[in-house]
Design a protein around this motif. Structure first.
Motif, PDB file in Angstrom:
ATOM      1  N   ALA A  91      16.712 -70.927  44.732  1.00  0.00           N
ATOM      2  CA  ALA A  91      16.966 -72.314  45.114  1.00  0.00           C
ATOM      3  C   ALA A  91      17.812 -72.356  46.380  1.00  0.00           C
ATOM      4  O   ALA A  91      18.776 -71.602  46.514  1.00  0.00           O
TER       5      ALA A  91
ATOM      6  N   PHE B 157      13.161 -74.624  43.885  1.00  0.00           N
ATOM      7  CA  PHE B 157      13.357 -75.098  42.518  1.00  0.00           C
ATOM      8  C   PHE B 157      12.036 -75.007  41.776  1.00  0.00           C
ATOM      9  O   PHE B 157      11.002 -75.435  42.281  1.00  0.00           O
TER      10      PHE B 157
ATOM     11  N   GLY C 120      22.096 -73.532  39.574  1.00  0.00           N
ATOM     12  CA  GLY C 120      21.806 -74.435  40.667  1.00  0.00           C
ATOM     13  C   GLY C 120      22.334 -73.890  41.968  1.00  0.00           C
ATOM     14  O   GLY C 120      22.734 -72.728  42.072  1.00  0.00           O
TER      15      GLY C 120
END
Length: 127
Positions: free
Chosen positions: A2, A27, A115
């Motif tokens: 990501a 993603f 993330g």
């Protein structure tokens, strides 16, 4: 992997406008929220706004409500933050991050294990 990359910061006079862009890649899921945060020297990080890629729901901090607008172009994997009527207190490094979560009026950045965030872009508003 990501990755998020911001652009669009700069120097502007009070009352002016800037548009920040966040390019998103890597993603593997489609339904998540992307947020903008800012941090000024000597101040705590502040969650500014977020948008859900699932249903387009948006959220704004009280400090920017009515002046900032977040939008998402899912086809281009881009998120934008249009900032109008800028004030000197908006001066900060702004960065985008995903996936973010919102709880009790506070925006939280992603767990680094799951993330990512961008490197940030400087916004300076002169009085």
């Amino acid at each position: 992997e990501a990755r998020l990359v911001e652009s669009g910061g700069g120097l502007v006079q009070a009352g002016g406008s800037l548009r920040l862009s966040c390019a998103i890649s890597g993603f593997t899921f489609n339904d998540y929220a992307i947020g903008w945060f800012r941090q000024a020297p000597g101040k705590e990080r502040e969650g500014v706004s977020c948008v859900s890629r699932g249903d387009g729901t948006t959220w704004y901090a009280d400090s920017v409500k009515g002046r900032f607008t977040i939008s998402s172009d899912d086809a281009k994997n881009m998120v934008y933050l249009q900032m109008n009527d800028l004030k000197p207190e908006d001066t900060a490094v702004y960065y985008c991050a995903a996936p973010v979560s919102l709880a009790l009026g506070t925006l939280y950045p992603p767990d680094p294990r799951f993330g990512s965030r961008g490197q940030g872009t400087q916004v300076t508003v002169s009085s």
